[in-house]
Design a protein around this motif. Structure first.
Motif, short mmCIF file in Angstrom:
data_model
loop_
_atom_site.label_atom_id
_atom_site.label_comp_id
_atom_site.label_asym_id
_atom_site.label_seq_id
_atom_site.Cartn_x
_atom_site.Cartn_y
_atom_site.Cartn_z
N GLY A 39 39.84 -5.84 65.84
CA GLY A 39 38.74 -6.57 65.18
C GLY A 39 38.08 -7.60 66.08
N GLY A 40 38.21 -7.53 67.44
CA GLY A 40 37.58 -8.51 68.33
C GLY A 40 36.13 -8.18 68.58
N PRO A 41 35.44 -9.02 69.37
CA PRO A 41 34.03 -8.76 69.69
C PRO A 41 33.88 -7.60 70.65
CG PRO A 41 34.84 -10.67 70.89
CD PRO A 41 35.94 -10.27 69.96
N LEU A 42 32.60 -7.31 71.02
CA LEU A 42 32.34 -6.20 71.92
C LEU A 42 32.93 -6.49 73.28
CD1 LEU A 42 28.61 -5.42 71.04
CD2 LEU A 42 30.66 -4.17 70.31
N GLY A 43 33.63 -5.55 73.83
CA GLY A 43 34.26 -5.73 75.12
C GLY A 43 33.36 -5.30 76.26
N PRO A 44 33.85 -5.39 77.53
CA PRO A 44 33.04 -4.98 78.68
C PRO A 44 32.64 -3.51 78.63
CG PRO A 44 34.92 -6.31 79.37
CD PRO A 44 35.12 -5.99 77.92
N ALA A 45 33.52 -2.67 78.08
CA ALA A 45 33.19 -1.25 78.00
C ALA A 45 31.99 -1.03 77.09
CB ALA A 45 34.40 -0.46 77.50
N ASP A 46 31.98 -1.78 75.96
CA ASP A 46 30.83 -1.65 75.05
C ASP A 46 29.54 -2.13 75.71
OD1 ASP A 46 32.51 -0.63 73.12
OD2 ASP A 46 33.00 -2.64 72.36
N MET A 47 29.61 -3.24 76.50
CA MET A 47 28.41 -3.74 77.19
C MET A 47 27.93 -2.75 78.23
SD MET A 47 27.67 -6.64 75.82
CE MET A 47 26.57 -7.28 77.05
N GLN A 48 28.85 -2.09 78.90
CA GLN A 48 28.47 -1.08 79.89
C GLN A 48 27.81 0.12 79.22
OE1 GLN A 48 31.70 0.15 82.32
NE2 GLN A 48 30.42 1.36 83.74
N ASP A 49 28.34 0.48 78.04
CA ASP A 49 27.70 1.56 77.31
C ASP A 49 26.28 1.19 76.90
OD1 ASP A 49 30.00 2.97 77.63
OD2 ASP A 49 30.81 2.45 75.63
N GLU A 50 26.11 -0.06 76.53
CA GLU A 50 24.77 -0.52 76.13
C GLU A 50 23.81 -0.48 77.31
OE1 GLU A 50 22.62 -4.48 74.21
OE2 GLU A 50 24.81 -4.35 74.40
N ASP A 51 24.26 -0.87 78.52
CA ASP A 51 23.39 -0.86 79.70
C ASP A 51 23.01 0.56 80.09
OD1 ASP A 51 23.67 -3.55 79.67
OD2 ASP A 51 25.19 -3.65 81.27
N ASN A 52 23.89 1.52 79.87
CA ASN A 52 23.64 2.91 80.24
C ASN A 52 23.06 3.75 79.11
OD1 ASN A 52 24.66 2.38 82.81
ND2 ASN A 52 26.76 2.82 82.16
N ASN A 53 22.71 3.10 78.01
CA ASN A 53 22.17 3.82 76.86
C ASN A 53 20.76 4.30 77.20
OD1 ASN A 53 21.41 4.83 74.41
ND2 ASN A 53 21.99 3.01 73.25
N PRO A 54 20.51 5.59 77.34
CA PRO A 54 19.16 6.07 77.73
C PRO A 54 18.12 5.82 76.66
CG PRO A 54 20.60 7.92 77.20
CD PRO A 54 21.48 6.71 77.18
N THR A 55 18.53 5.87 75.39
CA THR A 55 17.54 5.64 74.32
C THR A 55 17.00 4.22 74.38
OG1 THR A 55 18.74 7.21 72.92
CG2 THR A 55 17.17 5.75 71.84
N LEU A 56 17.89 3.22 74.57
CA LEU A 56 17.46 1.83 74.65
C LEU A 56 16.62 1.60 75.91
CD1 LEU A 56 17.55 -1.04 73.54
CD2 LEU A 56 19.71 -1.39 74.77
N ARG A 57 16.99 2.25 77.02
CA ARG A 57 16.23 2.07 78.26
C ARG A 57 14.81 2.60 78.10
NH1 ARG A 57 18.23 -1.87 80.00
NH2 ARG A 57 19.31 -1.91 78.02
N ARG A 58 14.68 3.79 77.48
CA ARG A 58 13.35 4.36 77.28
C ARG A 58 12.52 3.50 76.34
NH1 ARG A 58 16.28 9.34 77.29
NH2 ARG A 58 16.46 9.24 75.00
N GLU A 59 13.16 2.92 75.35
CA GLU A 59 12.43 2.06 74.41
C GLU A 59 11.87 0.82 75.11
OE1 GLU A 59 13.33 -0.38 70.25
OE2 GLU A 59 14.86 0.89 71.19
N ILE A 60 12.67 0.20 76.00
CA ILE A 60 12.20 -1.00 76.71
C ILE A 60 11.06 -0.64 77.67
CG2 ILE A 60 12.90 -2.75 78.39
CD1 ILE A 60 15.66 -2.72 77.11
N ARG A 61 11.18 0.49 78.38
CA ARG A 61 10.12 0.89 79.29
C ARG A 61 8.83 1.20 78.55
NH1 ARG A 61 14.05 5.20 82.36
NH2 ARG A 61 15.57 3.66 83.14
N SER A 62 8.97 1.82 77.39
CA SER A 62 7.78 2.13 76.60
C SER A 62 7.07 0.86 76.15
CB SER A 62 8.17 2.99 75.39
OG SER A 62 7.06 3.23 74.57
N LYS A 63 7.85 -0.15 75.75
CA LYS A 63 7.23 -1.42 75.32
C LYS A 63 6.53 -2.11 76.49
CE LYS A 63 10.37 -2.31 71.45
NZ LYS A 63 11.39 -3.22 70.87
N TYR A 64 7.13 -2.05 77.68
CA TYR A 64 6.48 -2.65 78.86
C TYR A 64 5.16 -1.96 79.15
CZ TYR A 64 9.87 -6.07 80.62
OH TYR A 64 10.63 -7.18 80.79
N ARG A 65 5.13 -0.62 79.08
CA ARG A 65 3.90 0.10 79.36
C ARG A 65 2.83 -0.22 78.32
NH1 ARG A 65 7.82 4.27 80.29
NH2 ARG A 65 8.06 4.70 82.55
#
Length: 354
Positions: A39-65
């Motif tokens: 029941g702890g908070p998000l660990g380093p593995a979860d943060m790494q998964d978030e950084d490598n999430n292609p859906t989130l990356r595409r969403e940020i690039r689309s907003k920048y464009r």
């Protein structure tokens, strides 16, 4: 992470791991079902998964464009001083920058920053050109009105050079401006003394150590260059010869007419050379010092000079002699020549023959 649940067929099936925003949001029940995460908070593995999430990356690039396109398409509207759309774009870019993790996203952020900077610079230049317009006439009118200009009456003091002034200012007009300007300069800048307060006691004077002057030793005298010794000897010898030569002139003039006094200024002044006159005065002083000549005042209280005969002793000896300084300048030299009407020198230069 695996979870088992009963399906329609009554069998167990493995649920696939979810990506994107749904994969980042895990409920407490899902974390506690396995009993492994605690029941702890998000660990380093979860943060790494978030950084490598292609859906989130595409969403940020689309907003920048989208932001870059909106700035380029609405450029004319954003240049309007009353439009704050550029500020909203920058605030949105700051929010997106918090989720930037990869180089492509950082490049899009830099591209947006360049576009926004160019637009902001152009907008600022337009504002500056509009605000730089300064109406001198309007400022003068406001200043005169503040000073209390009266345009209905004219004073005589304001009518100078035939030009009548449009009204007159009261006597305290400039005092009003000064009192208003004092509000902007009410506080004086503070400063600090480099050496402390003025009331501090001065440091005690340092004791001066007097150094004893040591007489030059015999070895130091021996070190003196031979050339310098020869020079000193030659100068002294030349001075003695010049004094003897001048003494010979004085004796010859005195022997020609012993009853006629010889004027001192006529004897030493050379009408053709000021420097020779100074040299004659210098060498004649040695004759007076050594007792070879004497000076006295005639009936007109003018200085005269005469040689002292051999064997003749002055009354009182050297104690009766008095010393004085003769001041000579080019102006006095010319005046002496005119007053005494000197046309020729009595002491011929050493390089001319009598």
């Amino acid at each position: 992470m695996k979870r088992s649940r009963g399906g329609a067929g009554g069998g167990d099936e493995e649920t696939p791991r979810q990506n994107g925003s749904s994969g980042r949001k895990k409920t407490a029940d899902q974390q506690q079902s396995d009993g492994e995460d605690g029941g702890g908070p998000l660990g380093p593995a979860d943060m790494q998964d978030e950084d490598n999430n292609p859906t989130l990356r595409r969403e940020i690039r689309s907003k920048y464009r989208d932001l870059i396109n909106s700035v380029q398409q609405n450029r004319e509207d954003m240049l309007n001083p009353s439009n704050n759309k550029l500020t909203e774009v920058l605030e949105e870019a700051n929010k997106l920058f918090q989720d930037v993790r990869q180089a492509r996203e950082a490049a899009l952020d830099a591209q947006l920053l360049v576009v926004a900077t160019d637009l902001g610079n152009e907008k600022a230049s337009q504002l500056f050109s509009e605000g730089a317009a300064f109406d001198c006439t309007a400022f003068s009118e406001h200043l005169l009105s503040f000073m209390g200009l009266n345009r209905l009456e004219d004073e005589d003091e304001e009518q100078q050079n035939g030009n009548a002034a449009d009204g007159y200012l009261p006597k305290d007009a400039w005092h009003r401006v000064a009192s208003r300007a004092e509000r902007c300069f009410r506080t004086a800048p503070s400063f600090h003394y480099m050496m402390g307060s003025f009331h501090a006691e001065p440091p005690p004077p340092k004791q001066r150590i007097e150094r004893q002057k040591t007489a030059p030793s015999k070895e130091a005298k021996r070190i003196m260059p031979t050339q310098l010794k020869r020079m000193e000897g030659s100068v002294q010898e030349a001075t003695e010869k010049e004094v003897e030569r001048i003494f010979g002139h004085l004796k010859s003039y005195y022997q020609d007419d012993p009853t006629s006094p010889i004027s001192y200024y006529e004897f030493v002044v050379d009408p053709n050379s000021f420097s020779r006159t100074v040299e004659n005065i210098f060498h004649t002083s040695f004759l007076i010092r050594d007792g070879l000549a004497r000076m006295y005042l005639d009936s007109a209280k003018l200085p005269c000079i005469a040689p002292v005969e051999e064997g003749e002793v002055e009354a009182g000896g050297t104690s009766s002699r008095k010393q004085c300084i003769v001041s000579m300048s080019p102006k006095i030299w010319k005046e002496l020549i005119e007053v005494y009407e000197i046309r020729d020198t009595m002491i011929q230069p050493p390089n001319t023959q009598e």
